[in-house]
Scaffold this motif. Structure first.
Motif, mmCIF file in Angstrom:
data_model
loop_
_atom_site.group_PDB
_atom_site.id
_atom_site.type_symbol
_atom_site.label_atom_id
_atom_site.label_comp_id
_atom_site.label_asym_id
_atom_site.label_seq_id
_atom_site.Cartn_x
_atom_site.Cartn_y
_atom_site.Cartn_z
ATOM 1 N N PRO A 82 -19.306 17.082 -26.096
ATOM 2 C CA PRO A 82 -20.213 16.354 -25.206
ATOM 3 C C PRO A 82 -21.525 17.097 -24.968
ATOM 4 O O PRO A 82 -22.558 16.480 -24.739
ATOM 5 C CB PRO A 82 -19.416 16.226 -23.908
ATOM 6 N N SER A 83 -21.460 18.429 -25.018
ATOM 7 C CA SER A 83 -22.658 19.226 -24.739
ATOM 8 C C SER A 83 -23.581 19.343 -25.936
ATOM 9 O O SER A 83 -24.692 19.858 -25.818
ATOM 10 C CB SER A 83 -22.252 20.631 -24.270
ATOM 11 N N THR A 84 -23.111 18.875 -27.108
ATOM 12 C CA THR A 84 -23.940 18.915 -28.313
ATOM 13 C C THR A 84 -24.500 17.529 -28.567
ATOM 14 O O THR A 84 -23.873 16.681 -29.201
ATOM 15 C CB THR A 84 -23.120 19.387 -29.536
ATOM 16 N N LEU A 127 -16.033 12.517 -28.622
ATOM 17 C CA LEU A 127 -14.622 12.916 -28.679
ATOM 18 C C LEU A 127 -14.099 13.146 -30.087
ATOM 19 O O LEU A 127 -12.979 13.626 -30.259
ATOM 20 C CB LEU A 127 -13.743 11.860 -27.992
ATOM 21 N N GLY A 128 -14.876 12.775 -31.091
ATOM 22 C CA GLY A 128 -14.395 12.931 -32.462
ATOM 23 C C GLY A 128 -13.444 11.803 -32.835
ATOM 24 O O GLY A 128 -13.652 10.651 -32.483
ATOM 25 N N PHE A 129 -12.357 12.155 -33.534
ATOM 26 C CA PHE A 129 -11.423 11.148 -34.043
ATOM 27 C C PHE A 129 -10.092 11.168 -33.293
ATOM 28 O O PHE A 129 -9.012 11.036 -33.868
ATOM 29 C CB PHE A 129 -11.206 11.350 -35.545
ATOM 30 N N ILE A 161 -17.273 11.709 -21.286
ATOM 31 C CA ILE A 161 -17.624 13.048 -20.806
ATOM 32 C C ILE A 161 -16.582 13.556 -19.810
ATOM 33 O O ILE A 161 -16.159 14.715 -19.863
ATOM 34 C CB ILE A 161 -19.033 13.029 -20.171
ATOM 35 N N ALA A 162 -16.145 12.690 -18.910
ATOM 36 C CA ALA A 162 -15.151 13.089 -17.906
ATOM 37 C C ALA A 162 -13.842 13.500 -18.560
ATOM 38 O O ALA A 162 -13.178 14.443 -18.111
ATOM 39 C CB ALA A 162 -14.918 11.941 -16.926
ATOM 40 N N SER A 163 -13.450 12.793 -19.621
ATOM 41 C CA SER A 163 -12.184 13.119 -20.291
ATOM 42 C C SER A 163 -12.241 14.480 -20.980
ATOM 43 O O SER A 163 -11.206 15.109 -21.219
ATOM 44 C CB SER A 163 -11.845 12.038 -21.329
ATOM 45 N N SER A 164 -13.457 14.944 -21.281
ATOM 46 C CA SER A 164 -13.623 16.243 -21.933
ATOM 47 C C SER A 164 -13.799 17.380 -20.937
ATOM 48 O O SER A 164 -13.803 18.548 -21.320
ATOM 49 C CB SER A 164 -14.855 16.200 -22.849
ATOM 50 N N LEU A 184 -26.120 15.214 -18.936
ATOM 51 C CA LEU A 184 -25.562 14.895 -20.255
ATOM 52 C C LEU A 184 -25.379 13.385 -20.414
ATOM 53 O O LEU A 184 -25.684 12.814 -21.468
ATOM 54 C CB LEU A 184 -24.209 15.582 -20.442
ATOM 55 N N LEU A 185 -24.859 12.762 -19.363
ATOM 56 C CA LEU A 185 -24.644 11.317 -19.387
ATOM 57 C C LEU A 185 -25.953 10.576 -19.672
ATOM 58 O O LEU A 185 -26.014 9.688 -20.522
ATOM 59 C CB LEU A 185 -24.067 10.860 -18.044
#
Length: 369
Positions: A82-84, A127-129, A161-164, A184-185
């Motif tokens: 999320p930060s990238t 989140l990717g895959f 973002i929250a889930s991460s 970030l959001l």
């Protein structure tokens, strides 16, 4: 694991169209929301090898296997964070378009394709895959100018973002993101939607956003005329009129600028002016703004019907957003009776319109574990 997020719709209180030409506009969140529920399964659960998107209000579901996503979207998920912050390349967009086309979206709902593409890009970028089920519900009508697509984008991003986040403390009810994640959001939502509503109420002019602190309650009846409009064509039409009549249109834009600034000042003032006095001034400014929008050529017969219907009951209305149909705002003064509001709604709905009541200046994106 399950996380929920919500983001509000928005209205333009004053300044639409003229803002494109350097005038001030006032926008506000409303307490009608789009909700996103993100469920990430355990390793032992069934369906832990796919990503599913459920659009509950439309009774639609789309599913991709994780293997197909990895095959279709070519980037290194090990660098996903999320930060990238990332931007969606044209090649990635083409790859995602193929994945969306494979879902065989009903022809009548083909306009959903861009939103589903945004979902896939944001999800896999943040989140990717990871397999999951994402459930969307909304109180906002689609494509009506109330910011449904931006609300979807912001709520989805907030949930991802929250889930991460390492802090998944279960609180009571809805809570805001911290400042770091809120920043970030905003960045991710901007990339995903290229527009996002901050929170509460803002004033915008020439690229500068100013947050407003409202010191008066505002309630609106929002009427969805259900008349589709071409925003790009309407904006172009105003610009073309400005080229043909530069001096006259410049006066129109300056007048709108003054109206927006006065609306912002009234909303924020802490002086001894009563709420009813403030409402009367906002009412007059809305009426003036509507007249100027008509001079820009962006009103519509359906808007006129709403204005005439509400005027019979001594209520003031103006279009919000691009115009050409879409939604119309009607100020509901503090002292207006529920009987009057019910009667107005009944008359408007008998004309085939859809009505909502909303408070102005609602909360921005929020999460709930």
């Amino acid at each position: 694991m399950e996380v929920k997020a919500r983001a509000p719709g928005k209205i333009i209180l004053a300044g639409e169209h003229a803002v494109v030409h350097g005038s001030t506009a006032v926008a506000a969140a409303i307490d009608l929301y789009t909700y996103v529920t993100l469920r990430i399964p355990l390793q032992s659960d069934e369906n832990n090898d796919r990503l599913t998107l459920q659009l509950k209000d439309l009774s639609l579901e789309f599913t991709w296997s994780v293997a197909r996503l990895k095959e279709g979207i070519a980037y290194d998920s090990s660098n996903v964070s999320p930060s990238t912050l990332a931007s969606c390349s044209s090649q990635t967009l083409k790859s995602i378009a193929v994945l969306v086309e494979e879902q065989n979206i009903p022809e009548a709902k083909i306009q959903l394709s861009s939103g589903i593409s945004t979902f896939l890009w944001l999800y896999t970028s943040i989140l990717g895959f990871i397999p999951a089920t994402v459930i969307i519900t909304t109180e906002l009508p689609y494509g009506s100018g109330l910011g449904s697509s931006a609300a979807f984008c912001v709520a989805l991003t907030a949930a991802l973002i929250a889930s991460s986040s390492s802090d998944k403390t279960r609180g009571d009810g809805w809570s805001s993101l911290d400042e770091t994640n809120l920043e970030l959001l905003n960045k991710w939502a901007f990339e995903g939607e290229k527009s996002s509503m901050g929170r509460n109420m803002i004033k915008f002019c020439s690229g500068e956003i100013t947050r407003l602190k409202s010191n008066m309650p505002l309630r609106m009846l929002i009427t969805n005329t259900k008349v589709g409009r071409n925003t790009k064509a309407l904006v172009s039409g105003v610009s073309e009129r400005a080229v043909r009549h530069p001096e006259a249109m410049n006066s129109v834009f300056n007048a709108v600028d003054s109206i927006s600034k006065e609306v912002a000042a009234i909303i924020q003032t802490k002086d001894e002016m009563s709420v009813t006095e403030k409402e009367e001034r906002v009412k007059e400014l809305m009426e003036m703004n509507q007249g100027l929008l008509e001079s820009m050529g962006v009103s519509h017969s359906s808007t006129d019907t709403v204005i005439q219907t509400t005027h019979k009951h001594k209520l003031t209305s103006k279009l919000t957003g691009a115009g050409g149909g879409g939604c119309v705002l009607t100020l509901l003064p503090t002292l207006v009776s529920g009987t009057v509001v019910d009667k107005v709604v009944q008359e408007l709905e008998s004309s085939g319109f859809q009505c909502f009541t909303a408070s102005i200046g609602g909360n921005g994106a929020e999460i709930c574990f």
